[in-house]
Structures are given as structure tokens and as C-alpha cells.
Design a protein around this motif. Structure first.
Motif, PDB file in Angstrom:
ATOM      1  N   ASN A 115      -1.111  -0.786   0.975  1.00  0.00           N
ATOM      2  CA  ASN A 115      -0.407   0.065   0.008  1.00  0.00           C
ATOM      3  C   ASN A 115       1.075  -0.333  -0.073  1.00  0.00           C
ATOM      4  OD1 ASN A 115       0.515   2.090  -1.660  1.00  0.00           O
ATOM      5  ND2 ASN A 115       0.030   3.763  -0.268  1.00  0.00           N
ATOM      6  N   GLU A 131       0.180   7.392  -3.175  1.00  0.00           N
ATOM      7  CA  GLU A 131      -1.104   7.252  -2.499  1.00  0.00           C
ATOM      8  C   GLU A 131      -2.175   6.791  -3.481  1.00  0.00           C
ATOM      9  OE1 GLU A 131      -1.590  10.578   0.689  1.00  0.00           O
ATOM     10  OE2 GLU A 131      -0.611  11.490  -1.054  1.00  0.00           O
ATOM     11  N   SER A 157      -6.224   2.776   0.177  1.00  0.00           N
ATOM     12  CA  SER A 157      -5.017   1.957   0.267  1.00  0.00           C
ATOM     13  C   SER A 157      -4.011   2.640   1.193  1.00  0.00           C
ATOM     14  CB  SER A 157      -4.437   1.789  -1.143  1.00  0.00           C
ATOM     15  OG  SER A 157      -3.345   0.929  -1.124  1.00  0.00           O
ATOM     16  N   TYR A 158      -3.554   1.898   2.201  1.00  0.00           N
ATOM     17  CA  TYR A 158      -2.632   2.436   3.197  1.00  0.00           C
ATOM     18  C   TYR A 158      -1.588   1.390   3.562  1.00  0.00           C
ATOM     19  CZ  TYR A 158      -6.180   5.999   4.221  1.00  0.00           C
ATOM     20  OH  TYR A 158      -7.073   7.027   4.130  1.00  0.00           O
TER      21      TYR A 158
END
Length: 185
Positions: free
Chosen positions: A110, A124, A128-129
Motif C-alpha cells: 500500500n 486503505e 493492500s498494506y
């Protein structure tokens, strides 16, 4: 009654161009966060480079100190914290991680979320991070709510500043006694 368990939070600075860029903005000494289930860092997870040689392709990774990205950066500095947790917390974390492990190809890094942190605006996307968002989310979803803000706004420095995390080591990653680094022959 069985004593409580510990999980470990590793914060690192590899000295890469990407971390140097982040460091210029954050002024924080460490800009990558990982969660480990043992003091030897054998079972450690994060969001970062999927291939040590490719900084662009990122996502969910099981990190390996000997063969992964860290092996490319022997001067990596780090700080390691331990957090006392219940066995039930660990069980929940492992169940959550199971979803990541089973679907690892579906998860992306992300990068927009990293920019969102700088604007104090959570960005957010499903699946996805970024690294500290992932670690905070794992803790949060297992019942360990350490902050009054969303995981998408948690930085590695938030871990460094948290009073419940006990410092166990700071220095060069490869000088940390418990890890066993496999040497290439």
C-alpha cells in the motif's frame, strides 16, 4: 496455568534509497516494521519486497534474515521489542496470518497508504498494506488495541514510542545474538 507468550516487533533501517527517502520526511530512525513469533526471528512477517533485488514489487512476505532482503543489506540497524500476550492472542494472530499466507499472491504493498500517513489521512484498499499498518492490524484484529487510531495511520515510530513494548535489543541486525545467519559457501 501456562505463562503468557511473547511476540516480537522488529523495526529496521536497511539504508536503501526508499528508507532514506522516508527517513528524510519522518526523521525516525527506523522505517520498516515486522512481527515475529520467536526471539530468533525465524517466523517473521511483514509487507515489503517480495524479491530482495526488486524494490518495486512488494506485498505480504515471510521474512528471512539469512536469505531475504536483509541478506542484501548487512549493515541493517534495528530495534527489537517484545510484547507479552496471551496464548489466545497468539492463536488469533496465527489464524489471521493463515489467511495472508494462503492468499499471499493477492496482497499488494500500500504505497498510497504511506503517503496517507504523511497527510494524517488513512488510505486503505482491500488486500493492500504497508508494513506498520499490517503489524498494527494483526495486533488489533487479535484483540490488542494499542492505539486510538486506525492501523492505516500507524508508523514504525509508533511502535518505538509505545510504553507496553519492552526493548530487548538495539544495534546491527546481524549482531543480534539469537539469530542464526546461514552463511553462503
Amino acid at each position: 496455568m501456562k505463562p503468557n507468550s511473547y511476540i516480537y516487533i522488529l523495526l529496521t533501517d536497511t539504508g536503501t534509497l526508499f528508507t532514506k527517502s522516508i527517513k528524510k520526511y519522518t526523521k525516525a530512525p527506523y522505517n520498516h516494521a515486522s512481527i515475529a513469533f520467536d526471539a530468533e526471528l525465524n517466523e517473521m512477517y511483514s509487507f515489503g519486497r517480495k524479491n530482495p533485488n526488486n524494490p518495486i514489487h512488494g506485498g505480504f512476505v515471510k521474512e528471512n534474515v539469512s536469505t531475504g532482503t536483509y541478506s542484501k543489506y548487512p549493515n541493517t540497524t534495528c530495534v527489537i521489542y517484545k510484547l507479552e500476550v496471551t496464548d489466545r492472542h497468539v492463536e488469533k494472530m496465527r489464524r489471521i496470518l493463515g489467511v495472508f499466507i494462503k492468499n499471499k499472491r493477492k496482497f499488494l504493498y500500500n504505497l498510497a497508504g504511506v503517503l496517507g500517513v504523511s497527510l494524517n489521512e488513512p488510505i486503505e484498499f482491500s488486500n493492500s498494506y504497508f508494513c506498520s499498518q499490517f503489524v498494527a492490524d494483526i495486533l488489533n484484529r487479535s484483540g490488542l488495541k494499542l492505539w486510538d487510531k486506525l492501523p492505516a495511520l500507524i508508523t514504525p515510530d509508533d511502535f518505538r514510542q509505545h510504553p507496553e513494548l519492552e526493548l530487548i535489543y538495539e544495534g546491527k541486525l546481524f549482531d543480534y545474538g539469537p539469530i542464526k545467519v546461514e552463511k553462503e559457501s
